[in-house]
Motif scaffolding. Structure first.
Motif, PDB file in Angstrom:
ATOM      1  N   LEU A  59      86.558 119.070  91.833  1.00 19.46           N
ATOM      2  CA  LEU A  59      85.351 119.666  92.392  1.00 19.46           C
ATOM      3  C   LEU A  59      84.513 120.329  91.306  1.00 19.46           C
ATOM      4  O   LEU A  59      83.293 120.183  91.264  1.00 19.46           O
ATOM      5  N   GLY A  60      85.165 121.030  90.386  1.00 21.06           N
ATOM      6  CA  GLY A  60      84.455 121.650  89.270  1.00 21.06           C
ATOM      7  C   GLY A  60      83.753 120.615  88.402  1.00 21.06           C
ATOM      8  O   GLY A  60      82.611 120.812  87.966  1.00 21.06           O
ATOM      9  N   ASN A  61      84.428 119.480  88.150  1.00 23.33           N
ATOM     10  CA  ASN A  61      83.813 118.416  87.351  1.00 23.33           C
ATOM     11  C   ASN A  61      82.611 117.808  88.068  1.00 23.33           C
ATOM     12  O   ASN A  61      81.588 117.532  87.447  1.00 23.33           O
ATOM     13  N   VAL A  62      82.738 117.579  89.360  1.00 17.66           N
ATOM     14  CA  VAL A  62      81.635 116.988  90.125  1.00 17.66           C
ATOM     15  C   VAL A  62      80.418 117.913  90.128  1.00 17.66           C
ATOM     16  O   VAL A  62      79.291 117.478  89.892  1.00 17.66           O
ATOM     17  N   VAL A  63      80.642 119.197  90.364  1.00 13.81           N
ATOM     18  CA  VAL A  63      79.530 120.148  90.368  1.00 13.81           C
ATOM     19  C   VAL A  63      78.904 120.217  88.976  1.00 13.81           C
ATOM     20  O   VAL A  63      77.667 120.227  88.832  1.00 13.81           O
ATOM     21  N   GLY A  64      79.726 120.220  87.938  1.00 10.00           N
ATOM     22  CA  GLY A  64      79.207 120.243  86.567  1.00 10.00           C
ATOM     23  C   GLY A  64      78.354 119.023  86.266  1.00 10.00           C
ATOM     24  O   GLY A  64      77.288 119.129  85.638  1.00 10.00           O
ATOM     25  N   MET A  65      78.782 117.840  86.711  1.00 11.83           N
ATOM     26  CA  MET A  65      78.003 116.620  86.497  1.00 11.83           C
ATOM     27  C   MET A  65      76.678 116.678  87.241  1.00 11.83           C
ATOM     28  O   MET A  65      75.644 116.235  86.727  1.00 11.83           O
ATOM     29  N   VAL A  67      74.982 119.405  88.047  1.00 13.91           N
ATOM     30  CA  VAL A  67      74.117 120.384  87.394  1.00 13.91           C
ATOM     31  C   VAL A  67      73.550 119.802  86.107  1.00 13.91           C
ATOM     32  O   VAL A  67      72.375 119.975  85.780  1.00 13.91           O
ATOM     33  N   GLN A  68      74.385 119.077  85.354  1.00 13.52           N
ATOM     34  CA  GLN A  68      73.955 118.504  84.083  1.00 13.52           C
ATOM     35  C   GLN A  68      73.003 117.326  84.289  1.00 13.52           C
ATOM     36  O   GLN A  68      72.053 117.159  83.541  1.00 13.52           O
ATOM     37  N   GLY A  69      73.246 116.506  85.303  1.00  9.66           N
ATOM     38  CA  GLY A  69      72.484 115.284  85.478  1.00  9.66           C
ATOM     39  C   GLY A  69      71.203 115.417  86.272  1.00  9.66           C
ATOM     40  O   GLY A  69      70.365 114.522  86.238  1.00  9.66           O
ATOM     41  N   GLY A 102      66.296 113.500  88.940  1.00 11.11           N
ATOM     42  CA  GLY A 102      67.049 113.056  87.764  1.00 11.11           C
ATOM     43  C   GLY A 102      66.412 113.521  86.466  1.00 11.11           C
ATOM     44  O   GLY A 102      65.193 113.486  86.313  1.00 11.11           O
ATOM     45  N   ARG A 103      67.237 113.954  85.526  1.00 13.38           N
ATOM     46  CA  ARG A 103      66.736 114.390  84.224  1.00 13.38           C
ATOM     47  C   ARG A 103      66.369 113.193  83.347  1.00 13.38           C
ATOM     48  O   ARG A 103      65.536 113.284  82.476  1.00 13.38           O
ATOM     49  N   THR A 104      67.027 112.059  83.574  1.00 12.27           N
ATOM     50  CA  THR A 104      66.732 110.818  82.859  1.00 12.27           C
ATOM     51  C   THR A 104      66.720 109.689  83.874  1.00 12.27           C
ATOM     52  O   THR A 104      66.976 109.894  85.056  1.00 12.27           O
ATOM     53  N   SER A 105      66.472 108.465  83.424  1.00 11.24           N
ATOM     54  CA  SER A 105      66.496 107.331  84.350  1.00 11.24           C
ATOM     55  C   SER A 105      67.928 107.048  84.802  1.00 11.24           C
ATOM     56  O   SER A 105      68.142 106.449  85.843  1.00 11.24           O
ATOM     57  N   ASP A 106      68.940 107.500  84.033  1.00  5.35           N
ATOM     58  CA  ASP A 106      70.350 107.347  84.400  1.00  5.35           C
ATOM     59  C   ASP A 106      70.985 108.731  84.358  1.00  5.35           C
ATOM     60  O   ASP A 106      71.636 109.089  83.381  1.00  5.35           O
ATOM     61  N   PRO A 107      70.785 109.557  85.406  1.00  3.94           N
ATOM     62  CA  PRO A 107      71.162 110.974  85.353  1.00  3.94           C
ATOM     63  C   PRO A 107      72.621 111.254  85.039  1.00  3.94           C
ATOM     64  O   PRO A 107      72.935 112.231  84.392  1.00  3.94           O
ATOM     65  N   LEU A 108      73.524 110.394  85.468  1.00  2.00           N
ATOM     66  CA  LEU A 108      74.947 110.651  85.235  1.00  2.00           C
ATOM     67  C   LEU A 108      75.489 109.840  84.070  1.00  2.00           C
ATOM     68  O   LEU A 108      76.683 109.784  83.839  1.00  2.00           O
ATOM     69  N   ASN A 109      74.590 109.208  83.300  1.00  2.00           N
ATOM     70  CA  ASN A 109      74.984 108.412  82.133  1.00  2.00           C
ATOM     71  C   ASN A 109      76.028 107.360  82.497  1.00  2.00           C
ATOM     72  O   ASN A 109      77.029 107.208  81.804  1.00  2.00           O
TER      73      ASN A 109
END
Length: 114
Positions: A59-65, A67-69, A102-109
């Motif tokens: 859950l922490g990883n998903v939320v972090g992704m 927030v980052q993406g 999305g921050r980029t065209s591929d938000p989660l890289n």
């Protein structure tokens, strides 16, 4: 959860049977409270879910992704922090509505090249 040895009217929908007892509890109330904890997500005590810690890490990883993406925009002007009680949990009375951008065209890289 439909065993008549443990529940009165086991086939009827009665969510109040899972509410925690008040401060002046008898032994029977304590036993009922312990039974109710077995059906809360992840359980409680020695019968708790063995995957609980793994679920919290994921859950922490998903939320972090997320927030980052994404950049999260609130459609309202201000977040109302008023609370309300629903069952066993405390929730927001008026939850905000956020829109992910999305921050980029591929938000989660997902399409990274090595």
């Amino acid at each position: 959860m439909r065993d008549p040895d443990y529940w009165e009217d086991p086939d009827e929908f009665k969510p109040e049977r899972f509410l925690l007892a008040s401060s002046s509890r008898s032994r029977q109330d304590d036993e009922r409270r312990e039974k109710a904890l077995k059906y809360i997500p992840f359980g409680g005590g020695r019968r708790g879910c063995p995957g609980e810690n793994l679920a919290y890490v994921i859950l922490g990883n998903v939320v972090g992704m997320m927030v980052q993406g994404f950049e999260w925009r609130n459609e309202g002007a201000k977040v109302d922090l008023e609370e309300s009680i629903k069952g066993l949990t405390l929730t927001m009375a008026h939850p905000p509505k956020f829109t992910p951008v999305g921050r980029t065209s591929d938000p989660l890289n997902l399409n990274q090249q090595s």
